[in-house]
Design an enzyme around this catalytic site. Structure first.
Site, PDB file in Angstrom:
ATOM      1  N   ARG A 122       0.850  -1.204   0.000  1.00 33.74           N
ATOM      2  CA  ARG A 122       0.000   0.000   0.000  1.00 33.74           C
ATOM      3  C   ARG A 122       0.885   1.254   0.000  1.00 33.74           C
ATOM      4  O   ARG A 122       0.839   2.052   0.932  1.00 33.74           O
ATOM      5  CB  ARG A 122      -0.932   0.010   1.210  1.00 33.74           C
ATOM      6  CG  ARG A 122      -1.704  -1.271   1.495  1.00 33.74           C
ATOM      7  CD  ARG A 122      -2.658  -1.697   0.451  1.00 33.74           C
ATOM      8  NE  ARG A 122      -3.900  -0.978   0.333  1.00 33.74           N
ATOM      9  CZ  ARG A 122      -5.005  -1.194   1.023  1.00 33.74           C
ATOM     10  NH1 ARG A 122      -5.018  -2.084   1.981  1.00 33.74           N
ATOM     11  NH2 ARG A 122      -6.109  -0.526   0.773  1.00 33.74           N
ATOM     12  N   GLN A 127      -0.464   2.777  -5.747  1.00 31.00           N
ATOM     13  CA  GLN A 127      -1.912   3.039  -5.625  1.00 31.00           C
ATOM     14  C   GLN A 127      -2.680   2.669  -6.893  1.00 31.00           C
ATOM     15  O   GLN A 127      -3.787   2.161  -6.829  1.00 31.00           O
ATOM     16  CB  GLN A 127      -2.153   4.505  -5.301  1.00 31.00           C
ATOM     17  CG  GLN A 127      -2.426   4.736  -3.841  1.00 31.00           C
ATOM     18  CD  GLN A 127      -2.549   6.202  -3.493  1.00 31.00           C
ATOM     19  OE1 GLN A 127      -1.992   7.061  -4.166  1.00 31.00           O
ATOM     20  NE2 GLN A 127      -3.268   6.489  -2.442  1.00 31.00           N
ATOM     21  N   ASP A 130      -3.613  -0.919  -6.904  1.00 30.60           N
ATOM     22  CA  ASP A 130      -4.167  -1.409  -5.647  1.00 30.60           C
ATOM     23  C   ASP A 130      -5.643  -1.799  -5.787  1.00 30.60           C
ATOM     24  O   ASP A 130      -6.541  -0.967  -5.636  1.00 30.60           O
ATOM     25  CB  ASP A 130      -3.957  -0.311  -4.598  1.00 30.60           C
ATOM     26  CG  ASP A 130      -4.415  -0.709  -3.213  1.00 30.60           C
ATOM     27  OD1 ASP A 130      -5.020  -1.792  -3.074  1.00 30.60           O
ATOM     28  OD2 ASP A 130      -4.179   0.065  -2.277  1.00 30.60           O
ATOM     29  N   SER A 133      -8.002  -1.359  -2.702  1.00 34.28           N
ATOM     30  CA  SER A 133      -8.552  -0.005  -2.543  1.00 34.28           C
ATOM     31  C   SER A 133      -9.646   0.269  -3.569  1.00 34.28           C
ATOM     32  O   SER A 133     -10.704   0.799  -3.231  1.00 34.28           O
ATOM     33  CB  SER A 133      -7.450   1.052  -2.702  1.00 34.28           C
ATOM     34  OG  SER A 133      -6.633   1.053  -1.570  1.00 34.28           O
ATOM     35  N   TYR A 228      -1.998   0.197   8.388  1.00 38.41           N
ATOM     36  CA  TYR A 228      -3.142  -0.607   8.839  1.00 38.41           C
ATOM     37  C   TYR A 228      -3.354  -0.471  10.344  1.00 38.41           C
ATOM     38  O   TYR A 228      -2.415  -0.150  11.080  1.00 38.41           O
ATOM     39  CB  TYR A 228      -2.897  -2.090   8.530  1.00 38.41           C
ATOM     40  CG  TYR A 228      -3.046  -2.432   7.072  1.00 38.41           C
ATOM     41  CD1 TYR A 228      -4.289  -2.379   6.460  1.00 38.41           C
ATOM     42  CD2 TYR A 228      -1.955  -2.830   6.321  1.00 38.41           C
ATOM     43  CE1 TYR A 228      -4.437  -2.697   5.131  1.00 38.41           C
ATOM     44  CE2 TYR A 228      -2.089  -3.155   4.977  1.00 38.41           C
ATOM     45  CZ  TYR A 228      -3.332  -3.093   4.394  1.00 38.41           C
ATOM     46  OH  TYR A 228      -3.480  -3.418   3.082  1.00 38.41           O
TER      47      TYR A 228
HETATM   48  P1  NAD Z   1      -8.848  -2.232   6.187  1.00 40.29           P
HETATM   49  O1  NAD Z   1      -9.866  -2.705   5.199  1.00 40.29           O
HETATM   50  O2  NAD Z   1      -7.782  -3.164   6.642  1.00 40.29           O
HETATM   51  O3  NAD Z   1      -9.642  -1.728   7.495  1.00 40.29           O
HETATM   52  C1  NAD Z   1     -10.737  -0.838   7.393  1.00 40.29           C
HETATM   53  C2  NAD Z   1     -10.696   0.127   8.532  1.00 40.29           C
HETATM   54  O4  NAD Z   1     -11.067  -0.506   9.762  1.00 40.29           O
HETATM   55  C3  NAD Z   1      -9.321   0.757   8.800  1.00 40.29           C
HETATM   56  O5  NAD Z   1      -9.395   2.150   8.646  1.00 40.29           O
HETATM   57  C4  NAD Z   1      -9.015   0.340  10.226  1.00 40.29           C
HETATM   58  O6  NAD Z   1      -8.261   1.320  10.934  1.00 40.29           O
HETATM   59  C5  NAD Z   1     -10.392   0.167  10.794  1.00 40.29           C
HETATM   60  N1  NAD Z   1     -10.498  -0.581  12.059  1.00 40.29           N
HETATM   61  C6  NAD Z   1      -9.823  -1.680  12.483  1.00 40.29           C
HETATM   62  N2  NAD Z   1     -10.229  -2.044  13.728  1.00 40.29           N
HETATM   63  C7  NAD Z   1     -11.211  -1.168  14.081  1.00 40.29           C
HETATM   64  C8  NAD Z   1     -12.025  -1.009  15.234  1.00 40.29           C
HETATM   65  N3  NAD Z   1     -11.899  -1.810  16.290  1.00 40.29           N
HETATM   66  N4  NAD Z   1     -12.915   0.013  15.251  1.00 40.29           N
HETATM   67  C9  NAD Z   1     -13.043   0.856  14.211  1.00 40.29           C
HETATM   68  N5  NAD Z   1     -12.297   0.767  13.083  1.00 40.29           N
HETATM   69  C10 NAD Z   1     -11.390  -0.235  13.032  1.00 40.29           C
HETATM   70  O7  NAD Z   1      -8.144  -0.910   5.728  1.00 40.29           O
HETATM   71  P2  NAD Z   1      -8.105  -0.191   4.305  1.00 40.29           P
HETATM   72  O8  NAD Z   1      -9.334   0.602   4.172  1.00 40.29           O
HETATM   73  O9  NAD Z   1      -7.791  -1.167   3.232  1.00 40.29           O
HETATM   74  O10 NAD Z   1      -6.859   0.767   4.477  1.00 40.29           O
HETATM   75  C11 NAD Z   1      -6.507   1.313   5.709  1.00 40.29           C
HETATM   76  C12 NAD Z   1      -5.526   2.435   5.501  1.00 40.29           C
HETATM   77  O11 NAD Z   1      -4.379   1.990   4.789  1.00 40.29           O
HETATM   78  C13 NAD Z   1      -6.042   3.569   4.649  1.00 40.29           C
HETATM   79  O12 NAD Z   1      -6.951   4.391   5.230  1.00 40.29           O
HETATM   80  C14 NAD Z   1      -4.722   4.248   4.359  1.00 40.29           C
HETATM   81  O13 NAD Z   1      -4.255   4.985   5.429  1.00 40.29           O
HETATM   82  C15 NAD Z   1      -3.831   3.070   4.107  1.00 40.29           C
HETATM   83  N6  NAD Z   1      -3.775   2.869   2.660  1.00 40.29           N
HETATM   84  C16 NAD Z   1      -2.753   3.438   1.991  1.00 40.29           C
HETATM   85  C17 NAD Z   1      -2.692   3.297   0.609  1.00 40.29           C
HETATM   86  C18 NAD Z   1      -1.597   3.908  -0.177  1.00 40.29           C
HETATM   87  O14 NAD Z   1      -0.917   4.778   0.307  1.00 40.29           O
HETATM   88  N7  NAD Z   1      -1.378   3.448  -1.393  1.00 40.29           N
HETATM   89  C19 NAD Z   1      -3.651   2.572  -0.064  1.00 40.29           C
HETATM   90  C20 NAD Z   1      -4.694   2.007   0.655  1.00 40.29           C
HETATM   91  C21 NAD Z   1      -4.725   2.145   2.027  1.00 40.29           C
END
Ligand code: NAD
Length: 380
Positions: A122, A127, A130, A133, A228
């Site tokens: 990630r 991106q 990805d 995402s 994460y």
């Molecule tokens: P994910 O699907 O793994 O998780 C979804 C969300 O659930 C996350 O935001 C996580 O913090 C949240 N979560 C976990 N436990 C929880 C709890 N007990 N209560 C409430 N929320 C909880 O995550 P995702 O959406 O695939 O990605 C997470 C983060 O990764 C993104 O927001 C971003 O910061 C990062 N990301 C970066 C890139 C990039 O830079 N290329 C791309 C994708 C994601």
């Protein structure tokens, strides 16, 4: 180089791995693209459109696999399909390598270079490749439409001569890619939105979408180097449950999107919280398929508890399959293009590449991904 794209066979799957526009781009790279007849039908793309874009059609599925140098897919292959893949072939798809131990071993034994779309790092540069995402973004959008469809009331405030309708209250748990899109969609539809995530950095993003961030003091939560969430302790989960109970009881819609990478999602909405909601309220559990954030949610089904509907529908991006296919196809193309050698017109399996090695699971008869290798060895 011969790139083959078989038809998806998973029941109900309408997304397709490659759209005609991508075939055109692959052909411009010098690839020879071959598709199985009907490959794009689920998302409304005809064989003629693919042929026009430069593909040829191979009706014999076994031959399509046997002659492929690269296979572009959406879903993981079956074990029977792995047996059809020639040694040295590059297979790119979702693989679920944390759980699919037998499949990973089969790909290894077959000498396939298996690339997992879930394991694309990630990073900012990756991106464009990805798929987690791109698909989560659409899934987040779909959760709100599903909730709106099941709710016996409307989302926006409406002032009419017949009276004023209050905006619906929507609570979104988890504000990652899917959660943020759900917040944005619910806001666009006029709902009053509150959200919570364990990663404190998210608060500002939630607020910038016009939603309220629920402040819960859980102590040290933090996030991994990859961005994460870290797994909470049982005490922290308990504290979170208590703190959000009141908001859930007052919400018309609760959408849960909380995931912890490589682990079972946490149960955040317990049975008593569901029972505390008003009849007619709706919960969409986006994590239902992988274990569920909501006690009582059933994967693939909508169940009712005390008049509260709990939607556990799986494969949400499938509801908007055409756009989901467009995005996934772009993700695949961007990966292929990034490692493509323009001189030799080949996909280069380069272990010095900054993105590729992290998502290669098996290569040359070995499990090359260290994380997956450790899991497999630990399981034996
Ligand atoms: P994910 O699907 O793994 O998780 C979804 C969300 O659930 C996350 O935001 C996580 O913090 C949240 N979560 C976990 N436990 C929880 C709890 N007990 N209560 C409430 N929320 C909880 O995550 P995702 O959406 O695939 O990605 C997470 C983060 O990764 C993104 O927001 C971003 O910061 C990062 N990301 C970066 C890139 C990039 O830079 N290329 C791309 C994708 C994601």
């Amino acid at each position: 180089m011969r790139i083959a794209v078989p038809k998806e066979t998973h029941p109900g799957e309408n997304r397709v791995p490659v759209i005609p526009e991508t075939v055109k781009k692959l052909a411009l790279l010098g690839a020879e693209v071959v598709i199985e007849p009907g490959m794009g039908a689920g998302s409304g793309f005809s064989d003629e459109q693919y042929i026009e874009a430069g593909a040829s059609v191979e009706p014999d599925r076994n031959k399509l696999f046997a002659e492929a140098q690269v296979l572009l897919r959406l879903r993981k292959p079956t074990l029977d399909e792995v047996a059809l893949i020639p040694s040295g072939c590059i297979h790119i798809s979702y693989l679920d390598p944390f759980n699919e131990h037998e499949l990973v071993r089969a790909l290894q034994m077959q000498g396939v270079t298996a690339i997992s779309m879930e394991m694309i790092p990630r990073t900012t540069r990756s991106q464009k490749m990805d798929a987690l995402s791109s698909q989560a973004n659409l899934a987040g959008y779909v959760t709100v439409l599903l909730a709106a469809n099941h709710l016996p009331s409307i989302l926006p405030m409406m002032m009419t001569p017949a009276g004023t309708l209050k905006p619906a209250k929507v609570f979104i748990l988890g504000a990652g890619v899917a959660g943020l899109q759900a917040i944005a969609t619910a806001k666009r539809l006029g709902a009053k939105v509150t959200a919570f995530d364990t990663r404190p950095v998210v608060a500002e993003q939630v607020q910038s979408l016009g939603a309220t961030f629920l402040e819960i003091d859980l102590g040290d939560t933090g996030e991994t180097a990859g961005g994460y969430a870290k797994e909470l302790t049982p005490e922290q989960i308990d504290r979170q449950r208590q703190a959000q109970k009141e908001v859930i009881a007052q919400s018309d819609v609760v959408i849960t999107t909380a995931q912890v990478f490589g682990r079972k999602p946490p149960v955040l909405v317990t049975r008593d919280m569901v029972e505390g909601m008003q009849p007619g309220s709706v919960i969409v559990d986006m994590a239902a398929e992988t274990g569920g954030n909501v006690e009582g949610s059933v994967p693939g089904e909508t169940v009712e508890v005390n008049g509260v509907k709990i939607i556990g529908q799986a494969n949400l991006p499938n509801n908007v399959c055409r756009d989901a296919s467009k995005m996934y196809s772009s993700n695949l193309f961007n990966l292929v293009e990034d490692v493509w050698d323009k001189e030799s017109k080949q996909f280069v399996v380069d272990f010095e590449h900054d993105i590729l090695p992290g998502c290669i699971i098996t290569h040359g008869g070995e499990v090359t991904n260290e994380t997956i290798k450790n899991i497999l060895e630990g399981a034996n």
